[in-house]
Design an enzyme around this catalytic site. Sequence first.
Site, short mmCIF file in Angstrom:
data_model
loop_
_atom_site.label_atom_id
_atom_site.label_comp_id
_atom_site.label_asym_id
_atom_site.label_seq_id
_atom_site.Cartn_x
_atom_site.Cartn_y
_atom_site.Cartn_z
N VAL A 96 0.84 -1.20 0.00
CA VAL A 96 0.00 0.00 0.00
C VAL A 96 0.87 1.26 0.00
CG1 VAL A 96 -1.72 1.32 1.29
CG2 VAL A 96 -1.96 -1.16 1.10
N CYS A 97 1.91 1.24 0.83
CA CYS A 97 2.80 2.40 0.92
C CYS A 97 3.55 2.65 -0.39
CB CYS A 97 3.78 2.22 2.06
SG CYS A 97 2.99 2.14 3.69
N THR A 98 3.86 1.60 -1.10
CA THR A 98 4.52 1.75 -2.40
C THR A 98 3.66 2.60 -3.34
OG1 THR A 98 5.70 -0.36 -2.18
CG2 THR A 98 5.38 0.49 -4.42
N GLU A 155 1.34 4.72 -2.44
CA GLU A 155 1.20 6.07 -1.89
C GLU A 155 2.42 6.94 -2.21
OE1 GLU A 155 -1.50 5.14 2.07
OE2 GLU A 155 0.68 5.15 2.24
N LEU A 156 3.59 6.40 -2.02
CA LEU A 156 4.82 7.18 -2.24
C LEU A 156 4.96 7.59 -3.70
CD1 LEU A 156 7.09 5.09 0.11
CD2 LEU A 156 6.61 7.51 0.39
#
Length: 219
Positions: free
Chosen positions: A44-46, A48-49
């Site tokens: 998920v963070c991938t 977002e970034l």
Amino acid sequence: MSLRIGDTAPDFTAQTTEGTLNFHEWIGDSWCILFSHPKDFTPVCTTELGYMAKLKPEFDKRNTKIVGLSVDPVDNHTAWSKDIEETQGAAPNYPMIGDEKLEVAKLYDMLPAELQGTAEGRTPADNATVRSVFVIGPDKKIKAMLVYPMTTGRDFNEVLRLLDSVQLTSKHTLATPVNWKPGEDVIIPPSVSDEEAKQKYPEGFTTLKPYLRTVKQPS
């Protein structure tokens, strides 16, 4: 330490993908978005970034600096950036804090202050609460906070909308209504009397109820 809107954002010095960052000094006269992640190489963070990298020009227009944080060493962030660029079409173009000692996460009340140890051996689930967004003003005060679970990707278009509202209402004695977008009518708060409103807005305003008055957004 529990943080609330209106508190001074804790200052810190940390290593990032762009070198040493002295937080308050780095913010300077700008606004700031600090957003955190529980672990590198998480799905998920991938997403977002990568999206935040594409959205950065919009934050630049608003005199707003972006800084990410992940509970891992800076070297890991650098390797992760390659994956982000490959899968999302953009690599982070803003500093990423390496918080391997968990110092900033604790300082911002994302992990318990009494927690022992470092990022080594910890899983994303261990750091699940490191999923916060802080909107910080040039006065270094916290203007807004958002917290998401790991399983829900954050809506950074909403963060941008929130920033627009906070910047507008910090400049003018106004509030923004539900689902407001820039250019739409805004609310005159009850703390402003009708007489004061007439002086401020000679072009007029709409009174729906004595406590609910709307006016065109000032430029």
